[in-house]
Motif scaffolding. Structure first.
Motif, PDB file in Angstrom:
ATOM      1  N   TYR A  40      16.035  -2.481   5.740  1.00  0.00           N
ATOM      2  CA  TYR A  40      15.033  -1.620   6.349  1.00  0.00           C
ATOM      3  C   TYR A  40      15.527  -0.172   6.409  1.00  0.00           C
ATOM      4  N   GLU A  41      14.629   0.714   6.854  1.00  0.00           N
ATOM      5  CA  GLU A  41      15.005   2.078   7.187  1.00  0.00           C
ATOM      6  C   GLU A  41      14.733   2.290   8.670  1.00  0.00           C
ATOM      7  N   ALA A  42      15.459   3.214   9.294  1.00  0.00           N
ATOM      8  CA  ALA A  42      15.255   3.473  10.716  1.00  0.00           C
ATOM      9  C   ALA A  42      15.406   4.958  10.984  1.00  0.00           C
ATOM     10  N   PHE A  43      14.720   5.422  12.032  1.00  0.00           N
ATOM     11  CA  PHE A  43      14.731   6.844  12.377  1.00  0.00           C
ATOM     12  C   PHE A  43      14.257   6.987  13.821  1.00  0.00           C
ATOM     13  N   PHE A  44      14.448   8.169  14.376  1.00  0.00           N
ATOM     14  CA  PHE A  44      14.030   8.411  15.754  1.00  0.00           C
ATOM     15  C   PHE A  44      12.508   8.460  15.857  1.00  0.00           C
ATOM     16  N   THR A  45      11.974   7.857  16.909  1.00  0.00           N
ATOM     17  CA  THR A  45      10.564   8.010  17.254  1.00  0.00           C
ATOM     18  C   THR A  45      10.467   8.223  18.761  1.00  0.00           C
ATOM     19  N   ASN A  46       9.352   8.777  19.175  1.00  0.00           N
ATOM     20  CA  ASN A  46       9.134   9.090  20.590  1.00  0.00           C
ATOM     21  C   ASN A  46       8.479   7.893  21.279  1.00  0.00           C
ATOM     22  N   CYS A  47       9.305   6.929  21.701  1.00  0.00           N
ATOM     23  CA  CYS A  47       8.778   5.687  22.273  1.00  0.00           C
ATOM     24  C   CYS A  47       8.901   5.616  23.792  1.00  0.00           C
TER      25      CYS A  47
ATOM     26  N   GLU B 178      21.772   5.631  20.991  1.00  0.00           N
ATOM     27  CA  GLU B 178      20.593   6.002  20.217  1.00  0.00           C
ATOM     28  C   GLU B 178      19.663   4.811  20.058  1.00  0.00           C
ATOM     29  N   ILE B 179      18.367   5.080  20.118  1.00  0.00           N
ATOM     30  CA  ILE B 179      17.355   4.071  19.844  1.00  0.00           C
ATOM     31  C   ILE B 179      16.528   4.554  18.654  1.00  0.00           C
ATOM     32  N   LYS B 180      16.498   3.770  17.595  1.00  0.00           N
ATOM     33  CA  LYS B 180      15.738   4.139  16.408  1.00  0.00           C
ATOM     34  C   LYS B 180      14.740   3.044  16.044  1.00  0.00           C
ATOM     35  N   THR B 181      13.641   3.463  15.479  1.00  0.00           N
ATOM     36  CA  THR B 181      12.580   2.546  15.065  1.00  0.00           C
ATOM     37  C   THR B 181      12.787   2.132  13.610  1.00  0.00           C
ATOM     38  N   ALA B 182      12.691   0.839  13.352  1.00  0.00           N
ATOM     39  CA  ALA B 182      12.868   0.312  11.993  1.00  0.00           C
ATOM     40  C   ALA B 182      11.513   0.116  11.322  1.00  0.00           C
ATOM     41  N   ARG B 183      11.445   0.438  10.046  1.00  0.00           N
ATOM     42  CA  ARG B 183      10.246   0.268   9.235  1.00  0.00           C
ATOM     43  C   ARG B 183      10.653  -0.235   7.851  1.00  0.00           C
ATOM     44  N   HIS B 184       9.656  -0.705   7.092  1.00  0.00           N
ATOM     45  CA  HIS B 184       9.914  -1.048   5.699  1.00  0.00           C
ATOM     46  C   HIS B 184      10.249   0.221   4.920  1.00  0.00           C
ATOM     47  N   VAL B 185      11.169   0.082   3.971  1.00  0.00           N
ATOM     48  CA  VAL B 185      11.633   1.238   3.201  1.00  0.00           C
ATOM     49  C   VAL B 185      10.467   1.867   2.438  1.00  0.00           C
ATOM     50  N   GLY B 186      10.292   3.155   2.628  1.00  0.00           N
ATOM     51  CA  GLY B 186       9.220   3.901   1.970  1.00  0.00           C
ATOM     52  C   GLY B 186       8.221   4.475   2.957  1.00  0.00           C
ATOM     53  N   HIS B 187       8.108   3.875   4.125  1.00  0.00           N
ATOM     54  CA  HIS B 187       7.149   4.364   5.121  1.00  0.00           C
ATOM     55  C   HIS B 187       7.551   5.730   5.667  1.00  0.00           C
ATOM     56  N   TRP B 188       8.842   5.942   5.841  1.00  0.00           N
ATOM     57  CA  TRP B 188       9.338   7.207   6.408  1.00  0.00           C
ATOM     58  C   TRP B 188       8.862   8.408   5.595  1.00  0.00           C
ATOM     59  N   ASN B 189       8.886   8.295   4.270  1.00  0.00           N
ATOM     60  CA  ASN B 189       8.440   9.413   3.429  1.00  0.00           C
ATOM     61  C   ASN B 189       6.991   9.767   3.707  1.00  0.00           C
ATOM     62  N   MET B 190       6.135   8.768   3.896  1.00  0.00           N
ATOM     63  CA  MET B 190       4.724   9.023   4.160  1.00  0.00           C
ATOM     64  C   MET B 190       4.523   9.613   5.553  1.00  0.00           C
ATOM     65  N   ALA B 191       5.261   9.103   6.540  1.00  0.00           N
ATOM     66  CA  ALA B 191       5.164   9.640   7.896  1.00  0.00           C
ATOM     67  C   ALA B 191       5.646  11.087   7.938  1.00  0.00           C
TER      68      ALA B 191
ATOM     69  N   ASN C 118       0.828  -1.211   0.000  1.00  0.00           N
ATOM     70  CA  ASN C 118       0.000   0.000   0.000  1.00  0.00           C
ATOM     71  C   ASN C 118       0.864   1.264   0.000  1.00  0.00           C
ATOM     72  N   ARG C 119       0.220   2.411  -0.220  1.00  0.00           N
ATOM     73  CA  ARG C 119       0.957   3.672  -0.327  1.00  0.00           C
ATOM     74  C   ARG C 119       1.597   4.084   0.994  1.00  0.00           C
ATOM     75  N   PHE C 120       1.033   3.630   2.107  1.00  0.00           N
ATOM     76  CA  PHE C 120       1.570   3.965   3.422  1.00  0.00           C
ATOM     77  C   PHE C 120       2.778   3.086   3.775  1.00  0.00           C
TER      78      PHE C 120
ATOM     79  N   TYR D  72      17.543   9.599   9.920  1.00  0.00           N
ATOM     80  CA  TYR D  72      17.234   8.519   8.975  1.00  0.00           C
ATOM     81  C   TYR D  72      18.491   7.755   8.571  1.00  0.00           C
ATOM     82  N   VAL D  73      18.394   6.408   8.628  1.00  0.00           N
ATOM     83  CA  VAL D  73      19.472   5.539   8.147  1.00  0.00           C
ATOM     84  C   VAL D  73      18.847   4.320   7.481  1.00  0.00           C
ATOM     85  N   ASN D  74      19.609   3.678   6.632  1.00  0.00           N
ATOM     86  CA  ASN D  74      19.235   2.370   6.095  1.00  0.00           C
ATOM     87  C   ASN D  74      20.065   1.316   6.805  1.00  0.00           C
ATOM     88  N   LEU D  75      19.492   0.137   6.989  1.00  0.00           N
ATOM     89  CA  LEU D  75      20.228  -0.908   7.687  1.00  0.00           C
ATOM     90  C   LEU D  75      19.797  -2.288   7.227  1.00  0.00           C
ATOM     91  N   ASN D  76      20.694  -3.229   7.398  1.00  0.00           N
ATOM     92  CA  ASN D  76      20.399  -4.635   7.149  1.00  0.00           C
ATOM     93  C   ASN D  76      20.250  -5.354   8.480  1.00  0.00           C
TER      94      ASN D  76
END
Length: 315
Positions: free
Chosen positions: A151-158, A178-191, A103-105, A141-145
């Motif tokens: 995946y992609e990862a970035f800071f979130t308020n957890c 640092e603690i970063k949240t991982a998501r599927h690549v592409g989600h960060w742009n929508m967020a 999906n687009r999200f 924002y970073v990419n990681l394996n």
């Protein structure tokens, strides 16, 4: 009250965030039970601290944030800070669909949608250049394996403010934490689009969450994972890897890691509650590291003992 009717000795707050404080307050008034929960907001946490003296007088513990993240993540993190000789710790944590959504999200829900969107706003604490700093969600924002996946990862308020503040005061040798949240690549742009256009502000958040709840389904199969990487002089010297898989048809991965993390934390409290006597307000990471002095190995053994899929290569 329900507490008296069922003779409750341990109360676990597994309710929505807006009800969490009311349950904590009821437990304090009952006076004969320990209280644990899976986490709520920073505002709720600050209110719960105010009940600490009542629980102390009752010789009981009030311990919020006993789930996955924050919770078991923070317990492991603080223990590693204390026992592992490194100068950087980078943590990546995620609860996502097992396969990349189409999906687009670029996301399927694995947790309450509004609570998930809440993590994309507010403030985030981290340690950078040996100083405690405040950064914005969606930054860094970073990419990681992880394994064979990208995946992609970035800071979130957890809700990791408490542990970062404690680390900054007690572990001055750390340059980075640092603690970063991982998501599927592409989600960060929508967020980021939602955040930059005001859709995550107070007046819009509930509306957007409701719309996304109807248009974005929950993941049929999900994974929850945590990876800690330890570095010294910019070289990786060890890691902790934890991944669980789940399904909506049985038990989701997020349900599994949250419930089992809470169960292990409660076990630690009850098993060691008299050595020394535990009472009042306490965060789970302080229990593990400062009170019980649990090493990362000891915590990992406890997690493996309840069937969690965690492994490590520790220096």
């Amino acid at each position: 009250s329900l507490f008296e009717k069922y003779n409750i000795d341990v109360c676990i707050g597994a309710v929505p965030s807006f009800l969490q404080y009311k349950v904590t307050e009821a437990a304090s008034q009952y006076g004969n039970c320990h209280y644990f929960d899976l986490g709520a907001s920073q505002e709720c946490l600050d209110q719960q601290k105010g009940l600490g003296e009542t629980f102390r007088q009752n010789q009981k513990v009030v311990m919020p944030f006993c789930g996955f993240d924050p919770g078991m993540l923070n317990m492991l993190l603080l223990s590693c800070v204390k026992h592992i000789d490194c100068d950087e710790i980078k943590v990546y944590v995620g609860g996502i669909a097992e396969t990349k959504p189409e999906n687009r999200f670029v996301h399927y829900w694995t947790f309450n949608p509004e609570s998930t969107l809440e993590t994309y706003r507010g403030n985030v604490s981290a340690i950078q250049n040996s100083k405690l700093v405040t950064v914005n969600p969606l930054e860094g924002y970073v990419n990681l394996n992880i394994g064979l996946h990208y995946y992609e990862a970035f800071f979130t308020n957890c809700g990791n403010k408490e542990v970062m503040e404690y680390i900054s005061k007690t572990a001055t040798h750390l340059k980075t934490c640092e603690i970063k949240t991982a998501r599927h690549v592409g989600h960060w742009n929508m967020a980021r689009f939602l955040a930059e256009n005001g859709f995550l502000e107070n007046k819009m958040l509930s509306i957007i969450a409701e719309q996304l709840t109807t248009s974005v389904p929950f993941a049929e199969n999900d994974i929850a994972f945590l990876e800690m990487r330890f570095l010294k002089k910019e070289k990786k010297i060890g890691s902790i890897s934890w991944m669980e898989k789940g399904s909506q048809k049985t038990t989701t991965a997020m349900q599994k890691v949250t419930a089992k993390s809470a169960a292990l934390t409660i076990f630690f409290v009850l098993a060691y509650s008299s050595l020394p006597p535990l009472s009042g307000f306490m965060m789970p990471e302080i229990l593990a590291s400062k009170v019980l002095h649990l090493t990362p190995k000891k915590i990992i053994e406890g997690m493996q003992g309840i069937g969690l899929s965690i492994s490590s290569t520790l220096p």
